[in-house]
Design a protein around this motif. Structure first.
Motif, PDB file in Angstrom:
ATOM      1  N   LEU A 305       0.529  -1.166  -0.083  1.00  0.00           N
ATOM      2  CA  LEU A 305      -0.472  -0.070  -0.047  1.00  0.00           C
ATOM      3  C   LEU A 305       0.992   1.114   0.510  1.00  0.00           C
ATOM      4  O   LEU A 305       0.262   1.806  -0.740  1.00  0.00           O
ATOM      5  N   MET A 306       1.533   1.262   1.197  1.00  0.00           N
ATOM      6  CA  MET A 306       2.513   2.424   1.278  1.00  0.00           C
ATOM      7  C   MET A 306       4.300   2.234   1.062  1.00  0.00           C
ATOM      8  O   MET A 306       4.032   1.098   1.868  1.00  0.00           O
ATOM      9  N   SER A 307       5.161   2.940   1.334  1.00  0.00           N
ATOM     10  CA  SER A 307       6.278   2.866   1.773  1.00  0.00           C
ATOM     11  C   SER A 307       7.123   4.016   2.668  1.00  0.00           C
ATOM     12  O   SER A 307       6.157   5.287   2.330  1.00  0.00           O
ATOM     13  N   TYR A 308       7.388   3.887   3.318  1.00  0.00           N
ATOM     14  CA  TYR A 308       8.054   5.805   3.922  1.00  0.00           C
ATOM     15  C   TYR A 308       9.410   5.755   4.080  1.00  0.00           C
ATOM     16  O   TYR A 308      10.083   3.913   4.637  1.00  0.00           O
ATOM     17  N   ARG A 309      10.155   6.951   4.409  1.00  0.00           N
ATOM     18  CA  ARG A 309      10.988   7.010   5.156  1.00  0.00           C
ATOM     19  C   ARG A 309      11.341   7.790   5.912  1.00  0.00           C
ATOM     20  O   ARG A 309      10.015   8.865   5.803  1.00  0.00           O
ATOM     21  N   ILE A 310      11.984   7.020   7.245  1.00  0.00           N
ATOM     22  CA  ILE A 310      12.265   8.347   8.110  1.00  0.00           C
ATOM     23  C   ILE A 310      13.828   9.236   8.434  1.00  0.00           C
ATOM     24  O   ILE A 310      14.214   7.979   8.977  1.00  0.00           O
TER      25      ILE A 310
ATOM     26  N   LEU B 284       9.935  19.031  -2.547  1.00  0.00           N
ATOM     27  CA  LEU B 284      11.241  18.491  -3.469  1.00  0.00           C
ATOM     28  C   LEU B 284      11.800  17.654  -3.754  1.00  0.00           C
ATOM     29  O   LEU B 284      12.092  16.556  -3.412  1.00  0.00           O
ATOM     30  N   ALA B 285      12.798  18.233  -2.011  1.00  0.00           N
ATOM     31  CA  ALA B 285      13.875  16.992  -1.768  1.00  0.00           C
ATOM     32  C   ALA B 285      13.690  15.417  -0.837  1.00  0.00           C
ATOM     33  O   ALA B 285      14.389  14.409  -1.694  1.00  0.00           O
ATOM     34  N   PRO B 286      12.554  15.718  -0.362  1.00  0.00           N
ATOM     35  CA  PRO B 286      12.132  14.212   0.472  1.00  0.00           C
ATOM     36  C   PRO B 286      11.939  13.288  -0.994  1.00  0.00           C
ATOM     37  O   PRO B 286      12.853  12.091  -0.902  1.00  0.00           O
ATOM     38  N   LEU B 291      14.112   8.738  -4.216  1.00  0.00           N
ATOM     39  CA  LEU B 291      14.279   8.267  -5.731  1.00  0.00           C
ATOM     40  C   LEU B 291      15.941   7.232  -6.030  1.00  0.00           C
ATOM     41  O   LEU B 291      16.373   6.004  -6.510  1.00  0.00           O
ATOM     42  N   LEU B 292      16.489   7.285  -4.239  1.00  0.00           N
ATOM     43  CA  LEU B 292      18.116   6.633  -4.281  1.00  0.00           C
ATOM     44  C   LEU B 292      17.979   5.420  -3.801  1.00  0.00           C
ATOM     45  O   LEU B 292      18.870   4.671  -3.313  1.00  0.00           O
ATOM     46  N   SER B 293      16.831   5.363  -3.266  1.00  0.00           N
ATOM     47  CA  SER B 293      15.871   3.356  -2.585  1.00  0.00           C
ATOM     48  C   SER B 293      15.561   2.793  -3.579  1.00  0.00           C
ATOM     49  O   SER B 293      15.497   2.067  -3.378  1.00  0.00           O
ATOM     50  N   ALA B 294      15.502   3.060  -4.765  1.00  0.00           N
ATOM     51  CA  ALA B 294      14.609   2.269  -6.111  1.00  0.00           C
ATOM     52  C   ALA B 294      15.742   1.410  -6.871  1.00  0.00           C
ATOM     53  O   ALA B 294      16.822   1.815  -6.041  1.00  0.00           O
ATOM     54  N   GLU B 295      15.520   0.494  -7.867  1.00  0.00           N
ATOM     55  CA  GLU B 295      16.691   0.117  -8.317  1.00  0.00           C
ATOM     56  C   GLU B 295      17.778   0.927  -9.184  1.00  0.00           C
ATOM     57  O   GLU B 295      17.493   2.164  -9.325  1.00  0.00           O
ATOM     58  N   LEU B 317      18.729  21.023  -1.750  1.00  0.00           N
ATOM     59  CA  LEU B 317      19.830  19.223  -1.146  1.00  0.00           C
ATOM     60  C   LEU B 317      20.425  19.656  -0.725  1.00  0.00           C
ATOM     61  O   LEU B 317      21.253  18.496   0.312  1.00  0.00           O
ATOM     62  N   LYS B 318      20.704  20.986  -0.216  1.00  0.00           N
ATOM     63  CA  LYS B 318      21.753  21.053   0.482  1.00  0.00           C
ATOM     64  C   LYS B 318      21.825  20.561   1.816  1.00  0.00           C
ATOM     65  O   LYS B 318      23.664  20.731   1.966  1.00  0.00           O
ATOM     66  N   HIS B 319      20.775  19.797   2.597  1.00  0.00           N
ATOM     67  CA  HIS B 319      21.262  19.735   3.424  1.00  0.00           C
ATOM     68  C   HIS B 319      20.637  18.643   3.407  1.00  0.00           C
ATOM     69  O   HIS B 319      20.915  17.304   4.809  1.00  0.00           O
ATOM     70  N   GLU B 320      21.318  17.675   2.614  1.00  0.00           N
ATOM     71  CA  GLU B 320      21.181  15.838   2.453  1.00  0.00           C
ATOM     72  C   GLU B 320      22.016  15.386   1.490  1.00  0.00           C
ATOM     73  O   GLU B 320      22.258  14.136   1.493  1.00  0.00           O
TER      74      GLU B 320
END
Lengths: 485, 924
Positions: A305-310, B284-286, B291-295, B317-320
């Motif tokens: 259903l969803m994924s999230y990042r903390i 926009l940042a999160p 996207l960096l956890s995608a394939e 993205l300056k804090h990321e």
């Protein structure tokens, strides 16, 4: 001709390519058979093997603006890049661009000569793998060969002229069936679902007992440097559903989301700040954007259903200290200490600590205070497995390897120590499913199995952790440590 | 099962066998036979000989069999066009089948058969299917229009399919809408100017509604299409952004990236002080991080795009920084991209962390990755001054490892560090020299030689070191040879006594024994310099070098803007414009970001006069373009005015020629002799002039001209200045937008003018109070006085400006419209006018004609008054209205004009007279 006499093939190594073109328009499953050359470093022998022993497994040309023969350039290109250590998901030859992914031993390749949407192509290729896997259990050479009629049908249905169409395998299975003979003309109508706004759930689903099961799975990723400092950590969670509900139910999921609490003005209890949330197609995104309500008509059966990042700072739940002593030309001695840094009443299951060892190590000897250690030479590592690891406990593993007297002068990487485990009935972020409302027009009572640990004694919500943290550096110390065995 | 007969087909006899089976009466047998045929086709066998037999099987009610036959047809129809015709009947019949699956299948397959004869028959069934009651058929038909267009574009247009397709955008079914949009976008791509996707607020609204309901792929089509739209104003832009942002939460990465594209583009339109702008940046940042956890492949696409986004809007993205740390099992392509972004995000705040990471990476085993990591350490040193010392010591540690490629890479970057911080880290030279022998790559050798030459006076044995390289001079690469030559010359200039022999040796090697012209020429130059004037040689060779810039590989701003419009596509992955790698796309318009600043002006398509009431300025500017016949070539800055001006300038030259007595041409030359290219634009210009009049009569009398880019960012280390001149209530103002396109903060702005024809000078200092951070723009209005020192410029209205900031001083020149100088008190007494008119010699008259101006004389006079051109008298002679007008320049010079308007003739004739001939010319 892409086919080379089958008899000549001695399949040491099998590749299969799918090539699709988003300008689109080719989808080629490329099947490559390669004879491993006697000397893998002899490039000529290698190329020879490839040139003579590969063929396209299946392909579909969607548009016709790229010559199907272009795929012949793909493999040599790939090999060349691989050899130079510059592997890249996009390769180009002339004005043809190859975008490829690899699935077990198959390559799925899309070709294009336009400025195609690359992210769409890769998403689609992965979707393709998903659909085929659902259809054939496993996507491999045989499953494609044995089902080539269905594969063609699917390829036609999944994409038209380079535009992806319906890719929901559950819906596809309603009108593209594996057993062609079962398909009666009268029945083969297009399910309205295909073009509906709700394109992921068919009408008329019936269950005797209406239930929905919710799994919250969080995995924490921690990166620890050689000095034991946590470099980065994050939590990636996902909420999975197993829906067994009749009709077209409307669901609403309530979480202890801080933004939602702030919006509605309640400030009781522990809340969680989700840095980013991703939803299944079924969730109404605009609704979530405006009032943080997660409302949806669920797909039938299992789905994410969803994924999230903390983005909170988490301490490693199992802390590892290691001492690895390497005495050149004679031996390596490894000592690893693992400590459970979580509540005493919780238990981590299936803990696996993977410790790298030099590739030329031999004659392993182990000693562990609990669990078992095993040498996996093909991966150059020791895997220490502990079935059940209670919180607050500390365990130790010692390993001893011999080293050859002639040193391997090839540089070796410095792989990290990785740790895997699961801790049920617990989320590190503290996320909670507050409610799941189910409304269907027939008014049936549905049971949302919010399987919560306190409610049913450990059978309902399963919460597990996969944790990986790494020691980038391997310690080289002169003496062992003072931890008692 | 398949495998069995897949390989059991033996060439001889099998075709014959299949033929028999295909003609069998039994349905099952037939089907199996077709399957076998397809199987052979799949593995690449030629089964085209069976064409008639397979087509015979087409008339079946078995859907599966039908699909197989269609598949066969798609493959072989092209090679057997005549026989393909046999299938047409069945296709047409199938398009009327009661089963929508079959209707759709037929129309889908027909579109895939690229045979002209078949396409003719396709039109009628397609027309029906486009209006089919079943959405599944309609969505398939929509795509079929794009297919047909690809085969025969003219046919599609003639048959009116495009209009039907446009109607489908309003279809009730979201999937149909999405496919129609996709098809239209595809067609529009091959017809860039067709205005097919006539996007207006109504259609945009429909698309946004469909966006919520269609499949993930449909959402991508719609978002990609939206990205081509340019909102009318910031409010519309914001409302679209608001409706697109929810897509950032979609699970499909491609949907997210397409949404990011729309947002990045429309954000340009939003004023930076708007609250919503800040909210959007934060939103926009999160998703970008997620996207960096995608394939891995999707990660790669995302990273390449983030690289662009970070350059355009570093604040997002300056804090990321941490999420870009490399993981051990990342594929190499992901690692390299992450490294690139880490350097871009490096700043004083996070440099310690970054350095610690880079040092880790530099001890990995992957050669390319390690090299890039070492290089990155050097780049950090150059970028963040505070970290330079730590970076240098890290590099020294790495050199101690003696890993060959690490050492070489380190030496290359240390050279750059020396360039950036001269005379600061020379203590490390000794360590570097120890590694001289291990250097085998040209770049590293060249870098080392440069260092030795540059610091020759501090290295006791510099001559020996350089001499050792000289032995194999001819085997070195050009790069090393050139560097060696220069280094030895430097050495000679620093220590002339001991090295005379050496320098002669290298000069003769370079000039006499080398075939490389570059090397030879450089050798000769040094030789002559040294032999004629050693002091001058010293000044030239040992001159202080300009500092190197902090960011070495920034993408050029206009390209960056174009790439931002292509987020998610191959162009953004390659970091190249589509025209660079897609055949036949040259001449296709480059996409540009919309913008409140005129950032895009420099690329304005040629020969288009700015549309909205713009402008008097244009007309005047025309005249002001430097006439190549009379003056030096235009200053570099005029290149900024780009195509439009150039073209018009050409016309003007001819005009000047006609009017210039010095050129021997009399006045009043027949207007017909004017080049056609001139007439049209000028009349357009005057139209604009008149339009302007209307808008300007209103309250406070303003005169302004279009905004132009005066100073492009690439010429000024990232500072872009665009601006315009305005006359407000009698005060001339220079209104500028300063944009910082560099990566560092700019401060301490100041401005100065060179002496100019009308004594324009800043009436106050340039008010840029706050430091200008990267990607920020600031507007500054500079009031001008006309009492400054006077010097005649060529052309008259040329203004040379110097702008200073903490980085450097930049020069540009611009041209102000002469109408800025028309004073409000320019109305002459009638009598005086008459007298003056007579006083001015005829030779001082110039004349030109304005065509296609459909205003009567009164309206024209009213409008001109808005520009401080006053009508003194009007008389009518033989149906011609004659307007007599006067204007006064700020320096007191009067200009008189006669405007002849003939009723019914849209062409005006203007004669101007003035005491000063040149002013006369320029006013025309």
């Amino acid at each position: 001709q892409k086919l080379v006499k089958a008899k000549m093939i001695s399949p040491n190594c099998l590749f299969c390519h799918i090539i699709r073109q988003r300008s689109q328009r080719h989808l080629i499953y490329y099947h490559i058979r390669e004879i491993k050359a006697a000397n893998p470093h002899n490039r000529e022998a290698r190329t020879y093997g490839i040139r003579n022993f590969f063929f396209v497994l299946i392909c579909r040309n969607y548009k016709g603006d790229v010559d199907m023969a272009e795929i012949d350039h793909f493999l040599p290109l790939l090999m060349q890049h691989e050899e130079e250590g510059l592997l890249c998901p996009v390769l180009s030859h002339g004005n043809v661009h190859f975008m490829w992914i690899k699935h077990s031993n198959l390559y799925l390749v899309a070709t294009t000569n336009k400025n195609s949407n690359a992210s769409l192509v890769y998403s689609f290729l992965y979707k393709l793998v998903e659909v085929f896997t659902e259809y054939f259990k496993e996507l491999e050479e045989e499953s494609i060969q044995d089902n080539f009629v269905v594969v063609y049908e699917l390829l036609d249905e999944l994409m038209d002229f380079g535009f992806p169409q319906t890719t929901d395998s559950k819906i596809l299975q309603e009108y593209i069936t594996q057993q062609g003979t079962k398909l009666e003309v009268a029945k083969s109508k297009v399910p309205t679902t295909v073009t509906n706004a709700v394109s992921w759930r068919s009408e008329g689903i019936k269950y005797k007992k209406n239930e929905v099961f919710i799994d919250v799975i969080e995995s924490i990723n921690v990166l620890v440097n050689a000095n034991g400092n946590v470099m980065s950590s994050d939590i990636v969670g996902s909420i999975k559903l197993k829906t067994m509900l009749s009709g077209m139910p409307e669901l609403r999921l309530g979480l202890n989301d801080r933004v939602l609490f702030a919006l509605t003005g309640r400030d009781k209890g522990k809340t969680v700040v989700m840095e980013d949330v991703k939803f299944h197609q079924c969730v109404r995104l605009s609704r979530f954007e405006s009032d943080r309500t997660i409302s949806f008509i669920p797909p039938d059966g299992e789905s994410e259903l969803m994924s999230y990042r903390i983005n909170t700072h988490v301490k490693p739940l199992i802390w590892i200290e290691s001492v690895i002593e390497k005495f050149s030309h004679s031996r390596v001695e490894i000592m690893v200490k693992a400590k459970g840094q979580f509540k005493k009443q919780s238990v981590a299951n299936n803990v696996e600590v993977r410790v790298p060892v030099p590739s030329d190590a031999d004659s392993p000897k182990f000693k562990t205070s609990t669990g078992t250690a095993k040498y996996v030479p093909e991966k150059n590592m020791v895997v220490w497995t502990i079935k059940s690891f209670p919180g607050g406990k500390e365990f130790l593993m010692r390993a001893h390897f011999g080293l050859p007297s002639v040193e391997n002068n090839e540089l070796e990487g410095k792989p990290p120590i990785t740790v895997k485990f699961e801790i049920p009935y617990f989320t590190v972020s503290g996320i909670q499913v507050r409610y799941m409302k189910i409304i269907e027009k027939s008014g049936y009572q549905a049971l949302p199995w919010v399987r919560y640990i306190t409610q049913s004694g450990g059978t309902l919500i399963r919460l597990q952790y996969n944790m990986t943290y790494c020691f980038r550096n391997v310690f080289y110390l002169s003496k062992g440590s003072d931890v008692e065995m | 099962m398949m495998c069995d007969f897949l390989f059991s087909l033996v060439c001889t006899g099998e075709i014959f066998e299949l033929k028999a089976e295909l003609n069998s009466d039994k349905k099952e047998k037939k089907k199996e036979a077709v399957k076998k045929v397809i199987a052979s086709m799949t593995v690449g066998k030629d089964v085209s000989a069976l064409f008639p037999d397979v087509v015979n099987c087409m008339q079946t009610d078995n859907l599966e069999l039908k699909k197989l036959v269609y598949l066969y047809l798609m493959n072989y129809a092209k090679s057997q066009p005549d026989m393909a015709i046999m299938a047409v009947n069945t296709f047409v019949k199938d398009c009327e089948d009661p089963n929508p699956l079959i209707r759709a299948l037929a129309v889908r397959t027909m579109g895939c058969i690229r045979v002209d004869k078949i396409t003719e028959y396709l039109c009628e069934p397609l027309r029906k299917c486009l209006k089919d009651e079943d959405p599944y058929v309609r969505k398939t038909a929509a795509v079929c229009v794009a297919k047909l267009h690809d085969i025969n574009a003219q046919l599609v247009e003639d048959q009116g399919f495009l209009d039907t397709l446009k109607d489908l955008i309003s279809d009730s079914n979201p999937m149909v809408v999405a496919n129609a949009v996709a098809a239209l976008s595809e067609i529009a791509e091959s017809h860039p100017n067709s205005n097919l996707l006539d996007l207006n607020p109504q259609t945009i609204n429909k698309l946004l509604t469909a966006l919520n309901e269609c499949t993930e792929w449909g959402q991508i089509f719609i978002l990609d299409c939206l990205a081509n739209y340019t909102p009318r104003d910031d409010r519309e832009s914001q409302s679209i952004c608001e409706r697109v942002t929810p897509r950032l939460s979609h699970a499909n990465s491609a949907v997210v990236l397409s949404a990011v594209k729309v947002l990045m583009k429309f954000m340009e339109m939003l004023p930076k002080d708007l609250d919503y702008y800040g909210t959007l940046l934060k939103k926009l940042a999160p998703p970008l991080v997620t996207l960096l956890s995608a394939e891995p492949e999707l990660q790669y696409v995302a990273l390449r795009n983030i690289n662009l986004i970070v350059q355009r809007r570093p604040e997002i993205l300056k804090h990321e920084m941490k999420v870009f740390f490399v993981k051990y099992n990342d594929p190499i392509y992901v690692k390299l991209e992450k490294l690139d972004i880490m350097i871009r995000l490096a700043s004083q705040a996070n440099i310690a962390q970054v350095l610690a990471e880079l040092k880790e990476y530099a001890t990995e085993v992957d050669v390319d990755f390690v090299r890039k990591a070492v290089r990155a350490i050097g780049r950090c040193a150059i970028k963040v001054e505070q970290s330079a010392e730590r970076c240098v010591s890290t590099l020294l540690d790495l050199i101690q490892t003696k890993v060959n490629y690490v050492v070489q890479e380190a030496i290359v970057v240390i050279k750059d560090i020396f360039r950036k911080y001269p005379n600061k880290y020379e203590s490390v030279i000794a360590t570097l020299c120890e590694n001289l022998d291990s250097l085998d790559e040209p770049e590293a050798r060249a870098a080392m030689i440069w260092i030795v030459g540059e610091y020759a006076e501090r290295i006791d044995n510099a001559d020996e070191l350089l001499e050792s390289f000289l032995e194999g001079f001819h085997d070195e690469s050009t790069q090393v040879q050139l560097q060696l030559l220069t280094a030895i010359v430097k050495l000679f200039l620093k220590k002339p006594t001991e090295t005379q022999e050496l320098v002669q040796q290298v000069l003769s090697l370079a000039t006499q024994d080398s075939d490389n012209p570059d090397l030879r020429d450089r050798g000769y130059i040094y030789w002559r310099l040294l032999s004629t004037d050693p002091v001058a040689a010293k000044e030239v060779v040992l001159a202080e070098k300009p500092l190197i810039s902090e960011e070495t590989d920034l993408i050029e701003p206009t390209l960056l803007e174009e790439l931002i419009c292509h987020i998610g596509t191959l162009a953004s992955v390659y970091h190249k414009p589509p025209s660079a790698f897609v055949e036949g796309s040259r001449g296709v318009q480059h996409k540009r970001l919309p913008g409140s600043s005129a950032a895009g002006v420099s690329e304005a398509p040629p020969a288009v006069i700015p549309s909205q009431g713009d402008l008097l300025g244009d007309l005047l500017n025309l005249d002001l373009t430097p006439p190549t016949t009379t003056g030096p070539p235009p200053p570099a800055s005029s290149g900024m005015q780009m195509g439009a001006m150039d073209l018009l300038g050409g016309g003007l030259d001819s005009l000047v020629l006609l009017c210039d007595p010095q050129m021997g041409t009399g006045f009043g030359a027949p207007p017909a002799a004017m080049p056609a290219s001139f007439n049209v634009p000028v009349s357009g210009g005057l139209d604009d002039l008149f339009d302007l009049g209307v808008s300007l009569e209103i309250p406070n009398k303003m005169i302004f001209v279009s905004v132009q880019v005066w100073l492009p960012a690439m010429k000024a280390k990232g500072l872009e200045i665009s601006g315009t001149f305005v006359r407000r209530a009698g005060v001339i103002q220079m209104e500028m937008t300063l944009t910082n396109k560099a990566m560092s903060v700019m401060t301490d702005f100041a401005i100065q003018f060179n002496r100019n024809s009308f004594g324009l000078a800043p009436a106050g200092p340039l008010q840029v109070l706050t430091p200008l951070s990267p990607n920020q723009s600031i507007e500054a209005a500079l009031p001008l006085s006309t009492v400054g020192p006077v010097m005649k410029m060529e052309p008259l209205n040329n203004l040379q400006v110097a702008v200073k900031n903490n980085i450097d001083v930049f020069y540009f020149s611009c041209q102000y419209p002469i109408s800025m100088l028309f004073a409000e008190d320019g109305k002459m007494e009638r009598q005086v006018f008459l007298a003056t008119w007579k006083d001015i010699p005829n030779d001082n008259e110039s004349q030109f004609q304005i065509k296609d101006c459909h205003l009567n004389s009164d309206a024209a006079s009213n409008k001109l008054q808005g520009s401080n051109i006053f009508t003194i008298a009007k008389r009518t002679v033989e149906g011609q209205d004659m307007l007599y007008q006067s204007m006064k320049l700020t320096n007191g010079i009067w200009v008189l004009a006669e405007l002849r308007v003939q009723a019914g003739n849209p062409n005006y004739t203007v004669s101007t007279i003035c005491l000063v001939l040149e002013i006369c010319r320029i006013i025309n």
